[in-house]
Design an enzyme around this catalytic site. Structure first.
Site, mmCIF file in Angstrom:
data_model
loop_
_atom_site.group_PDB
_atom_site.id
_atom_site.type_symbol
_atom_site.label_atom_id
_atom_site.label_comp_id
_atom_site.label_asym_id
_atom_site.label_seq_id
_atom_site.Cartn_x
_atom_site.Cartn_y
_atom_site.Cartn_z
ATOM 1 N N SER A 180 -55.833 -17.198 6.735
ATOM 2 C CA SER A 180 -56.627 -18.311 7.262
ATOM 3 C C SER A 180 -55.814 -19.320 8.064
ATOM 4 O O SER A 180 -56.400 -20.229 8.669
ATOM 5 C CB SER A 180 -57.337 -19.036 6.113
ATOM 6 O OG SER A 180 -58.284 -18.176 5.496
ATOM 7 N N GLU A 230 0.802 -1.223 0.000
ATOM 8 C CA GLU A 230 0.000 0.000 0.000
ATOM 9 C C GLU A 230 0.838 1.278 0.000
ATOM 10 O O GLU A 230 0.439 2.274 -0.599
ATOM 11 C CB GLU A 230 -0.940 0.014 1.228
ATOM 12 C CG GLU A 230 -2.037 -1.030 1.197
ATOM 13 C CD GLU A 230 -3.079 -0.760 0.118
ATOM 14 O OE1 GLU A 230 -3.225 0.407 -0.308
ATOM 15 O OE2 GLU A 230 -3.744 -1.723 -0.312
#
Length: 644
Positions: free
Chosen positions: A334, A70
């Site tokens: 139901s 990096e």
């Protein structure tokens, strides 16, 4: 770069107290390990809090690897690496666009903490300005320590403490060199290069990190080859993510959040991995056959103990997804009706009693009128209670609830583990109160288990590794229905699978003693099926997370019931075939179904029907011929323990 390692010993708590933005990582913190009921590894529950790790607890090899790939000149520049910028500028010209290359560790930290990720010249200039100021305010070790604790490592892991625990179940200082190499490659693209990513891409990024370290002479060629050959294995979070999330919630409720965060626990779950895998496959394949954008959930429970044997809360198995099995609340339609009919039996109504489904109107207040309608707006005329439940007749169910009384029904549902709101009134008959799938399946356990409700149980026992002690979590079972009402309701629900709203399950019901009920909400939004055998209760929900119609025909019988059958057909094959035992308090009478009275020889139709002892009919049918028997003659009447 080597000066970094040499300067670590002098770096102490004073600097940490200045820059730390979260509590220091405690010693001894670990994940909670979860095993299934057969002792097989299910997964782990890592700590969720963020912690700060001082630089001396981060392996020097990890620091070297990350800086190599990096920001190799980290200790030589003042926040901006002009050489890297020049190289990036050349690439920009060649590619004809602005590249991200050239950013130092300091610039990356500034961007992540304070700026947007927009690729604009203004943002890059602001980033450079802040980086120069940052380098004047903080030392290099402070900046690197902040970077390791603030950078994102993918999959929700922010900082090295979370990353080490998430991917390897370790504290940073415990990481091996192979593990350090993998983590060093992540910041470049956390979504792509994190250790849980695609193996080919993760390995490719690892090789880039190793090659860069060799080029900088931080490792030899031989060491590079050795690290490539041996690599590092992650410790996956595991399977059944929604089940693990529920276990964590249960542990927090019982032991407290701090104890769960500290870890050191081994949990024996009620889960059966074989059933779990079958549930995941069946639900995923079944839902994908239906339509894009649909979601589903499945819960399978042992009605005798409440053990949740399988639970799928997301058909794609996504970590941190919406937990549709345990937490999401939807209207059951139901599927709520069996409890109403069970309450009716407890009140003295019988399966043979006849009810009219002629339309009825109720005062809804403010001058409004509520008229319940049947599915399809059809009318059957006069039906027995048994037929009304099989056909899921809405109008009759509302009338039955009115006869039972809303408070009595809500009380029964609550005892069954299904909290409902009495203020919803008679509309409760149509399943207008929202419930979770887990609670609905739990409410069916009394129907499968002689009236005994078993509370849903995900944890069987907990072992504390630090104190070497076990905590048992025994089943919690209570009587909420009479055995007779439970048995007779189940006999009615068997008809749902033979000629009722789930008649597509007729073949299954003929092969296995089973019962169940469909559920469909208004405008075809939610489709449910909850069905059971004597030793398993399984519920299925299918729908959209943002409620919308699935279109005409998107019903519990057409959508959810077939998935239920595919799952249950697999799992019942390995279990003993038994029937629902008939209690001594149930009697059988041969009746004329058109009148509900005791049948005579002249009756063209005769049916053996179940009754709670004391509620059976005592009069003979008068619709067919004359009654020949004397009053009190019960020769054609009740017979103990008969079969329908």
């Amino acid at each position: 770069m080597l000066g970094l390692v040499q300067g670590l010993a002098a770096w102490g708590q004073q600097a940490q107290s200045i820059i730390a933005t979260c509590p220091p990582l405690p010693a001894g913190i670990s994940s909670v390990t979860v095993l299934d009921s057969h002792g097989r590894y299910v997964g782990r529950i890592p700590p969720q809090n963020r912690y700060w790790v001082p630089l001396e607890r981060i392996p020097s090899f990890l620091q070297q690897a990350l800086l190599a790939v990096e920001d190799a000149r980290f200790y030589e520049h003042g926040g901006i690496d002009y050489r890297s910028i020049a190289r990036a500028a050349v690439k920009d010209v060649l590619k004809g666009k602005m590249a991200e290359g050239g950013s130092t560790i300091t610039q990356q930290l500034i961007k992540n903490k304070y700026l947007s990720s927009a690729r604009t010249l203004d943002r890059k200039l602001e980033e450079a300005k802040l980086a120069l100021a940052f380098e004047k305010r903080y030392t290099k070790p402070q900046i690197l320590e902040m970077y390791f604790n603030e950078i994102y490592f993918g999959n929700g892991a922010l900082g090295i403490a979370q990353a080490a625990r998430l991917y390897f179940d370790k504290s940073p200082e415990e990481l091996t060199e192979g593990e350090c190499i993998l983590l060093a490659g992540v910041p470049k693209n956390p979504g792509r290069y994190n250790p849980f990513g695609k193996p080919v891409e993760v390995a490719g990024r690892r090789d880039i990190v190793l090659k860069r370290m060799e080029d900088l002479r931080l490792i030899s060629h031989q060491r590079r080859r050795a690290l490539q050959a041996h690599g590092a294995a992650t410790r996956p979070l595991g399977q059944a993510p929604q089940y693990l999330a529920q276990i964590r919630a249960q542990l927090v409720g019982r032991l407290g959040a701090d104890a769960v965060e500290q870890g050191g626990l081994e949990v024996i779950a009620a889960l059966d991995l074989d059933l779990q895998h079958q549930a995941e496959r069946t639900l995923r394949e079944g839902v994908k056959r239906l339509a894009p954008g649909l979601q589903g959930a499945l819960v399978c429970m042992d009605p005798a103990t409440g053990d949740v044997l399988a639970a799928v809360g997301d058909m794609d198995g996504v970590q941190n997804a919406l937990n549709r099995a345990f937490l999401s609340r939807r209207q059951p339609g139901s599927a709520i009706k069996p409890l109403i009919y069970a309450a009716a039996l407890e009140k003295g109504l019988t399966t043979a009693s006849l009810w009219s489904d002629e339309p009825v109107a109720y005062d809804a207040g403010n001058g409004r009128v509520w008229k319940p309608q049947n599915y399809g707006h059809e009318h059957f005329g006069e039906l027995s209670l048994r037929q009304a439940l099989a056909h899921s007749d809405n109008i009759i169910t509302v009338k039955v609830l009115e006869a039972v009384g809303v408070p009595a029904f809500v009380d029964l549902a609550g005892k069954a583990g299904l909290p409902l709101h009495a203020q919803n009134g008679l509309s409760l008959a149509l399943g207008t109160d929202e419930v979770t799938l887990k609670d609905l399946v739990q409410a069916y356990t009394p129907l499968a288990n002689g009236g005994m409700k078993a509370e849903a149980r995900t944890i069987l026992r907990i072992y504390d590794r630090k104190h070497q002690t076990w905590i048992e979590n025994p089943p919690v079972v209570s009587q909420v229905l009479s055995p007779a009402a439970s048995f007779i309701t189940t006999q009615m629900l068997k008809d749902v699978l033979t000629y009722g709203t789930a008649k597509s399950l007729r073949s299954f019901s003929q092969a296995h003693s089973s019962a169940g009920k469909t559920g469909t909400t208004d405008n075809y939004v939610d489709a449910w099926f909850v069905g059971y055998t004597p030793n398993l209760v399984t519920g299925i929900w299918i729908g959209h997370d943002q409620p919308k119609s699935g279109g005409k025909g998107f019903t519990g019988g057409a959508v959810a019931a077939p998935i239920w059958e595919r799952f249950m057909s697999k799992v019942v094959a390995s279990r003993p075939e038994v029937d629902f035992p008939q209690p001594e308090t149930v009697v059988t009478c041969r009746i004329d179904p058109t009148t509900g009275l005791l049948a005579r020889d002249e009756c063209p139709q005769k049916l053996d029907e179940f009754f709670i002892s004391g509620t059976e009919p005592t009069d003979y049918c008068t619709a067919h011929g004359e009654v020949q028997s004397e009053p009190g003659d019960r020769s054609a009447g009740p017979v103990q323990r008969g079969e329908r």
